[in-house]
Design a protein around this motif. Sequence first.
Motif, short mmCIF file in Angstrom:
data_model
loop_
_atom_site.label_atom_id
_atom_site.label_comp_id
_atom_site.label_asym_id
_atom_site.label_seq_id
_atom_site.Cartn_x
_atom_site.Cartn_y
_atom_site.Cartn_z
N LEU A 37 1.04 -1.20 0.24
CA LEU A 37 0.03 -0.06 0.08
C LEU A 37 1.12 1.31 0.09
N ALA A 38 2.22 1.21 0.56
CA ALA A 38 2.68 2.49 1.33
C ALA A 38 3.61 2.69 -0.32
N THR A 39 3.82 1.60 -1.44
CA THR A 39 4.73 1.70 -2.36
C THR A 39 3.65 2.23 -3.17
N MET A 40 2.63 1.99 -3.50
CA MET A 40 1.28 1.93 -3.98
C MET A 40 0.58 3.61 -4.41
N ALA A 41 1.14 3.92 -3.08
CA ALA A 41 0.34 5.15 -2.84
C ALA A 41 0.98 6.26 -3.51
N PRO A 42 2.12 6.67 -4.34
CA PRO A 42 2.74 7.35 -5.27
C PRO A 42 1.59 7.49 -6.09
N LEU A 43 2.38 6.03 -6.90
CA LEU A 43 1.06 6.78 -8.03
C LEU A 43 0.82 6.80 -8.23
N PRO A 49 7.99 7.86 -7.10
CA PRO A 49 8.04 6.34 -6.55
C PRO A 49 9.45 6.67 -5.91
N PHE A 50 8.91 5.35 -4.53
CA PHE A 50 10.15 4.85 -4.29
C PHE A 50 11.46 4.11 -4.63
N PRO A 51 12.38 3.86 -4.41
CA PRO A 51 13.67 2.93 -5.30
C PRO A 51 12.52 2.06 -5.29
N SER A 52 13.66 1.36 -5.83
CA SER A 52 13.04 -0.60 -5.80
C SER A 52 13.00 -0.99 -5.00
#
Length: 88
Positions: A37-43, A49-52
């Motif tokens: 959820l945290a990684t998808m939120a910036p999209l 976006p977060f780093p890989s």
Amino acid sequence: MTVTPQPEHAADDSARPGDALVKAGGIVFIAGAVATLATMAPLFLDVDPFPSYAWAVCMLMGVGFAISAAGVLRSAAAQRTAARASQA
């Protein structure tokens, strides 16, 4: 209707084989879900976006599922062994 026989120790709250793996797998799965959820939120929020490596943390969902599945299989094996022992 069939009735599944319960072992004598089923009435108490003692831990059975595999219970700890299921609990640990659930915790790992939830950590992976929060990371997803945290990684998808910036999209969706139009921010960078977060780093890989943040995306790699999302793989904890699959790891948690595998740990829980191992706990379920271990519990089933222990119940099968107990059923065979009670028949003999």
